[in-house]
Design an enzyme around this catalytic site. Structure first.
Site, PDB file in Angstrom:
ATOM      1  N   THR A 114       1.215  -1.265   0.041  1.00 25.42           N
ATOM      2  CA  THR A 114      -0.071  -0.164   0.113  1.00 25.42           C
ATOM      3  C   THR A 114       0.655   1.275   0.276  1.00 25.42           C
ATOM      4  OG1 THR A 114      -1.814  -1.165   0.953  1.00 25.42           O
ATOM      5  CG2 THR A 114      -2.048   1.365   1.113  1.00 25.42           C
ATOM      6  N   HIS A 115       1.905   1.107  -0.098  1.00 26.45           N
ATOM      7  CA  HIS A 115       3.373   1.824  -0.546  1.00 26.45           C
ATOM      8  C   HIS A 115       3.199   2.914  -1.057  1.00 26.45           C
ATOM      9  CE1 HIS A 115       4.800  -1.327   2.586  1.00 26.45           C
ATOM     10  NE2 HIS A 115       4.351  -0.824   2.803  1.00 26.45           N
ATOM     11  N   THR A 116       2.420   3.778  -1.412  1.00 21.51           N
ATOM     12  CA  THR A 116       2.379   4.146  -2.776  1.00 21.51           C
ATOM     13  C   THR A 116       2.579   5.486  -2.347  1.00 21.51           C
ATOM     14  OG1 THR A 116      -0.346   5.597  -2.000  1.00 21.51           O
ATOM     15  CG2 THR A 116      -0.001   3.350  -3.763  1.00 21.51           C
TER      16      THR A 116
END
Length: 591
Positions: free
Chosen positions: A517-519
């Protein structure tokens, strides 16, 4: 429109950074209001056992995630493509409700390497400017590791991070990460005990000459009381971390570290079901006057405030800045503009490792980040990139975070995808399999960015955020190189079979496949308003009473999980607000 009484500070979004801002500013005595689009959530009654351990509800149906039917994003690979809506969760997971993604994260708590914060300067000096492709536009953060270190430490002690220090004041310690930047103090808690899969990985990594260490974890290894007096309990390695709240009060989140104290402050107020749609500006466009939001009854509400702190999820921060007209939108054709610039993600690979029945991995014993071993030899610039022709890197990890039957059950290559053959393979291998994976950086590029979609709108009639993103050659090279190192370790583990997932040239970014989920990016910080939206204190260059926190500030994505850096940057920002900005509002000097 309803107009509310003015407040001194309004916080938009109430996850990790919003909660930190709230607790650190509460002792000023100013009136602070936090607005959260979702509902109130707390360990009890929302995450209590056994209903919390419902993989179908939380893991598949996304009980804690933003409803995509009301608001989503659109996605395309290239500027010439037509974007389509993200309708089912896959590649990344939007947090929703009080606590945001800080509820359903795994708890990996890394610091950046010193060179990560000054990557453009570092790469240029060590390898030369031409080492970077022409379309790569990586940038320095405008803050160095040594000045950020106290704030990184502050966040670790808030969370009760469990780990083994590798570099204490320049003294390299056995058992820790020998490549990390120097830290002044050890972790507040010892590392979580290894799972058996992690032990096998670490033994193999040492045998081939690498330097494994326990993953820094916000799964508490023992009872812990943080500086606010909030207590966490020890992790029982139940295996329900990512996509779930923690029923043990063991995983650090706003609920388990900050809210028990902050919610009792008389000058702090939280309003849930308050969906902020715009930051309001005065006639000059240089000063924010507050925000507009939609309340639970669907009414439009104006909330005046002297200071606006935007602390929502990375993509929501970008969209709100674009909808509010703060800063110049990025234009990939010219390379000019700053809002939406430098969107990045992460690239991973994974290896399923299968053993005979005499090797009992027992994957149901797992924590979100505790009990996992890491090799950091090929991350950041911990090795000579010169012969390999790429920028960035990845860590390699071994072990399991759980053994949930739907999403964490792996079977050997060649297994049918359903039916009796699949059932037999699942039964035979469940207790005897583990995972080795790589977790890699993604650089920023001129043609990878965020803007407002010209076609699709949300439930309120506002344009959705549009993602333009695909992999570049640099990342394919990085992932191939680090995956080969991971395969060396796996071979040393002597399994009976393996399976490999690796993205290669020609494989487009697939929105259906979850990686992290590391945007990051879109409202990036830096040393100049020409190339960044925020200064080093995460203050808008254009509107000085607006601060924007979170991973939207990252100029590119590092190989580590981002939460530790997000927390450190937030503590640095809030100190500047409290000690400098509130005494003399206006642009903060670049000291």
């Amino acid at each position: 429109m309803i107009r509310m009484k003015p407040v001194d500070i309004v916080i938009v979004g109430f996850g990790w950074t919003g909660a930190i801002m709230g607790i650190e500013l509460a002792d000023t005595g100013l009136k602070i209001l936090a607005l959260e689009r979702g509902a109130y959530r707390d360990t009890s009654p929302d995450f209590t056992y056994p209903h919390n351990a419902d993989e179908l509800a939380y893991g598949i149906r996304g009980e804690l995630f933003q409803p995509l039917a009301r608001e989503t994003v659109t996605v395309r690979h290239a500027v010439s493509d037509t974007a389509v809506p993200y309708r089912q969760y896959g590649s990344f997971l939007f947090g929703n409700n009080v606590g945001g993604a800080g509820i359903h994260w795994n708890g990996q708590h890394y610091r950046p390497s010193p060179e990560d914060l000054e990557i453009h300067s570092h790469i240029s000096k060590r390898y030369g400017q031409k080492f970077m492709p022409d379309d790569m536009q990586i940038q320095d953060y405008g803050v160095a590791y040594d000045e950020l270190e106290p704030y990184l430490e502050q966040f670790e002690y808030l969370c009760g991070t469990s780990g083994t220090a590798g570099n204490l004041n320049g003294d390299i310690k056995p058992g820790g990460n020998p490549f990390e930047g120097a830290r002044k103090k050890p972790y507040p808690n010892p590392a979580v005990a290894d799972t058996y899969g992690a032990k096998l990985f670490a033994d193999a990594a040492r045998a081939v000459g690498y330097h494994p260490f326990p993953q820094p974890s916000d799964n508490a290894s023992r009872p812990y009381t943080n500086p606010h007096g909030v207590r966490l309990g020890p992790c029982n390695l139940c295996g329900y971390c990512e996509r779930f709240g923690c029923f043990m009060y063991s995983k650090a989140s706003p609920q388990t570290t900050i809210l028990p104290v902050l919610m009792r402050k008389p000058n702090f107020e939280l309003r849930t079901h308050s969906h902020v749609t715009k930051i309001n500006l005065d006639s000059s466009g240089k000063r924010a006057t507050g925000v507009t939001y939609i309340d639970a009854q669907g009414q439009q509400v104006e909330q005046p405030a002297d200071l606006v702190i935007v602390s929502a999820f990375q993509m929501h921060n970008v969209r709100l800045m674009l909808l509010s007209g703060i800063g110049t939108p990025y234009d990939p054709s010219t390379g000019k503009g700053v809002i939406g610039k430098n969107y990045a993600y992460q690239m991973m690979s994974s290896i399923g490792v299968f053993f005979d029945k005499d090797v009992a991995i027992n994957p149901f014993i797992g924590g979100g980040s505790g009990g996992v071993q890491i090799v950091d030899d090929f991350n950041s610039d911990h090795f000579d990139h010169g012969p390999h022709g790429f920028v960035g890197g990845a860590y390699i990890y071994g072990g399991q975070t759980g053994g949930r039957p739907i999403q964490q059950l792996i079977v050997p290559p060649g297994t049918p995808s359903w039916g009796a053959g699949w059932k037999k393979a699942a039964k035979d291998n469940y207790l005897h399999a583990t995972t080795v994976a790589t977790h890699g950086s993604v650089m920023s590029y001129r043609d990878r960015y965020l803007d407002l979609d010209p076609t699709y709108k949300d439930a309120f009639g506002l344009p959705l955020l549009r993602i333009t993103f695909d992999w570049h050659d640099n990342e394919y090279k990085m992932s191939q190189f680090v995956t080969e190192r991971a395969q060396e370790i796996v071979k040393q583990m002597n399994p009976k079979a393996t399976s490999l997932t690796l993205r290669k040239p020609g494989d487009h970014y697939d929105i259906r496949q979850y990686q992290t989920t590391h945007t990051t990016g879109g409202v990036i910080q830096g040393a100049s308003p020409d190339i960044s939206a925020l200064n080093r204190f995460q203050q808008s260059w254009d509107v000085s009473n607006v601060f924007v926190t979170g991973a939207s500030a990252f100029p590119q994505n590092l190989g580590y999980n981002p939460t530790g850096l997000i927390g450190g940057l937030t503590y640095m920002s809030v100190k500047a607000i409290r000690e400098t900005y509130l005494k003399q509002p206006g642009p903060l000097v670049q000291a």
